[in-house]
Scaffold this active site. Structure first.
Site, PDB file in Angstrom:
ATOM      1  N   GLY A   1      -4.915  47.926 -46.257  1.00 47.73           N
ATOM      2  CA  GLY A   1      -4.897  48.195 -44.817  1.00 47.73           C
ATOM      3  C   GLY A   1      -6.257  48.070 -44.170  1.00 47.73           C
ATOM      4  O   GLY A   1      -6.365  47.681 -43.003  1.00 47.73           O
TER       5      GLY A   1
ATOM      6  N   THR B   1     -17.926  24.621 -27.753  1.00 51.17           N
ATOM      7  CA  THR B   1     -18.871  25.613 -28.275  1.00 51.17           C
ATOM      8  C   THR B   1     -20.205  25.463 -27.568  1.00 51.17           C
ATOM      9  O   THR B   1     -20.702  24.350 -27.396  1.00 51.17           O
ATOM     10  CB  THR B   1     -19.048  25.420 -29.784  1.00 51.17           C
ATOM     11  OG1 THR B   1     -17.773  25.561 -30.425  1.00 51.17           O
ATOM     12  CG2 THR B   1     -20.008  26.451 -30.359  1.00 51.17           C
TER      13      THR B   1
ATOM     14  N   SER C   1      -7.819  15.935 -31.603  1.00 51.68           N
ATOM     15  CA  SER C   1      -8.332  15.050 -32.651  1.00 51.68           C
ATOM     16  C   SER C   1      -8.263  13.584 -32.253  1.00 51.68           C
ATOM     17  O   SER C   1      -8.928  12.742 -32.857  1.00 51.68           O
ATOM     18  CB  SER C   1      -7.536  15.278 -33.946  1.00 51.68           C
ATOM     19  OG  SER C   1      -7.756  16.579 -34.453  1.00 51.68           O
TER      20      SER C   1
ATOM     21  N   PRO D   1     -18.996  11.865 -39.863  1.00 50.05           N
ATOM     22  CA  PRO D   1     -19.138  12.307 -41.264  1.00 50.05           C
ATOM     23  C   PRO D   1     -20.171  13.419 -41.437  1.00 50.05           C
ATOM     24  O   PRO D   1     -19.946  14.362 -42.211  1.00 50.05           O
ATOM     25  CB  PRO D   1     -19.551  11.024 -41.992  1.00 50.05           C
ATOM     26  CG  PRO D   1     -18.900   9.936 -41.209  1.00 50.05           C
ATOM     27  CD  PRO D   1     -19.031  10.387 -39.765  1.00 50.05           C
ATOM     28  N   GLN D   2     -21.286  13.352 -40.720  1.00 53.88           N
ATOM     29  CA  GLN D   2     -22.274  14.427 -40.834  1.00 53.88           C
ATOM     30  C   GLN D   2     -21.725  15.728 -40.265  1.00 53.88           C
ATOM     31  O   GLN D   2     -21.941  16.811 -40.842  1.00 53.88           O
ATOM     32  CB  GLN D   2     -23.578  14.066 -40.124  1.00 53.88           C
ATOM     33  CG  GLN D   2     -24.609  15.208 -40.188  1.00 53.88           C
ATOM     34  CD  GLN D   2     -26.001  14.775 -39.832  1.00 53.88           C
ATOM     35  OE1 GLN D   2     -26.616  13.989 -40.532  1.00 53.88           O
ATOM     36  NE2 GLN D   2     -26.511  15.299 -38.714  1.00 53.88           N
ATOM     37  N   GLU D   3     -21.010  15.654 -39.152  1.00 54.10           N
ATOM     38  CA  GLU D   3     -20.411  16.862 -38.600  1.00 54.10           C
ATOM     39  C   GLU D   3     -19.424  17.475 -39.593  1.00 54.10           C
ATOM     40  O   GLU D   3     -19.368  18.696 -39.762  1.00 54.10           O
ATOM     41  CB  GLU D   3     -19.704  16.551 -37.281  1.00 54.10           C
ATOM     42  CG  GLU D   3     -19.051  17.775 -36.656  1.00 54.10           C
ATOM     43  CD  GLU D   3     -18.411  17.499 -35.307  1.00 54.10           C
ATOM     44  OE1 GLU D   3     -17.745  18.407 -34.769  1.00 54.10           O
ATOM     45  OE2 GLU D   3     -18.578  16.370 -34.779  1.00 54.10           O
TER      46      GLU D   3
END
Length: 382
Positions: free
Chosen positions: A343, A161, A135, A243-245
């Protein structure tokens, strides 16, 4: 409760996206999970349908929806309802990388990359996170040093990714070490450049459809024409687009939770114990009532943030609130859904088990929840 965020054209678009998901992704999902990547044919199909260029102007091969982020929200939601991994892979390309290539590039760069980007011929990734800097983007160690008119890039990125199969990666590197955060520049690294190597596909707990890899740069020469934005202003460029992410992450988080919760409610109606449906037991009924309320209240806030973003009014602090809270709710809901399945909820052949695994990282990526709270706390003057 009917959502007022979307209009008829968004609803029509949702139908088209849902058909794409059912045609191109759902039948292939198990194979994508086994191979730890999405076939290029699915990318090309998404490009052909105009789903990869939603934030790109039509003159550059896009869909011309760049002024209405709600179309992007629909795209993210419908992907997330099948798998948060699909949402992650495709929206890293279409919602996270796209603004960098549209807003920070020269006309020549846009002509060079965007048409193929929108067609799915160039799959994109973004290289921010490093082994020693998650971060903390200001703590990047990857460096780029001028050498004539070129730059020489050295360092590594991790948890990327689309990294294993990407044709184009936006990479953040330190160009003026003495300036700390004010000395970072953004580069476009293209597949095949000498000195660019990929590590293995990382073995993640969940999100197996998404290819995630380490990237290595060893004395890699990057031509000056692959610099995007201003030299030494990369940190600012990233902060402007985070902010968009983060609102995109929030959209995905809550859509994913809502879908699995809906399926769990149906399961609770059908699964019987002690002679009655498990959903009819008061504790389970109350728990499901709590979960539905939590999802709908969170959805209302996320929708408000999307509307603010469409109007150019979304603040970094509100995006942080939406990101961390939606991830928190998502994980609490899915944990409860696993519990309600008993389960069976721990078996990988059940969607709820995979969803639970897939969701855990949402409290970490796009800035950890702790960092989001730090941003909110600073805004409070603390």
């Amino acid at each position: 409760m009917r959502r007022t965020l979307f209009h008829d054209d968004h609803d029509d678009f949702r139908v088209a996206v849902r058909k794409f998901v059912d045609r191109e992704l759902r039948p292939q999902q198990e194979r994508f999970i086994q191979q730890r990547s999405i076939d290029r044919s699915a990318w090309l199909a998404a490009g052909k349908q105009g789903l990869l260029g939603l934030l790109v102007p039509e003159k550059h091969g896009g869909s011309g929806a760049e002024d209405d982020y709600r179309f992007s929200a629909v795209w993210s939601e419908e992907l997330a309802r099948l798998s948060v991994a699909f949402a992650s892979s495709f929206t890293i390309h279409s919602e996270v990388v796209a603004p960098y290539l549209v807003e920070l590039t020269t006309p020549e760069q846009r002509e060079r990359w965007l048409p193929r980007f929108c067609a799915g011929e160039l799959v994109a990734a973004i290289g921010m996170t490093e082994p020693s800097a998650g971060s903390d983007l200001a703590g990047l160690r990857t460096t780029a040093v001028r050498n004539g008119s070129d730059w020489v890039l050295d360092g590594s990125k991790t948890f990327i990714t689309n990294g294993f199969g990407a044709d184009l990666v936006v990479v953040a590197a330190r160009t003026s070490p003495e300036k700390r955060a004010r000395g970072i520049t953004l580069f476009v690294v293209e597949a095949g450049m000498p000195g660019f190597e990929r590590g293995r596909k990382l073995d993640k707990v969940g999100q197996h459809e998404a290819d995630t890899a380490e990237l290595f740069f060893d004395g890699m020469r990057v031509p000056a024409e692959n610099v995007i934005g201003e030299v030494d202003r990369g940190f600012v460029h990233m902060m402007e687009r985070l902010p968009q992410e983060r609102i995109g992450a929030a959209v995905t988080n809550i859509a994913h939770a809502a879908q699995i919760l809906s399926e769990t409610i149906e399961y609770a109606k059908e699964r019987r114990a002690f002679g009655q449906a498990i959903g009819s037991f008061q504790y389970n009924k109350f728990r499901l009532a709590e979960l539905v309320t939590s999802v709908e209240v969170t959805q209302a806030f996320v929708d408000r943030c999307v509307a603010a973003h469409v109007g150019g009014e979304l603040t970094a602090v509100d995006a942080a609130k939406a990101k961390w809270w939606s991830a928190q709710v998502q994980n609490e809901v899915l944990d409860a859904c696993v519990q309600l399945h008993g389960g069976y909820g721990y078996m990988n052949e059940y969607r709820v088990a995979r969803a639970w695994q897939d969701a855990r990282v949402t409290k970490i990526w796009a800035g950890s929840n702790e960092i989001m709270k730090e941003l909110i706390g600073r805004d409070l003057g603390l």
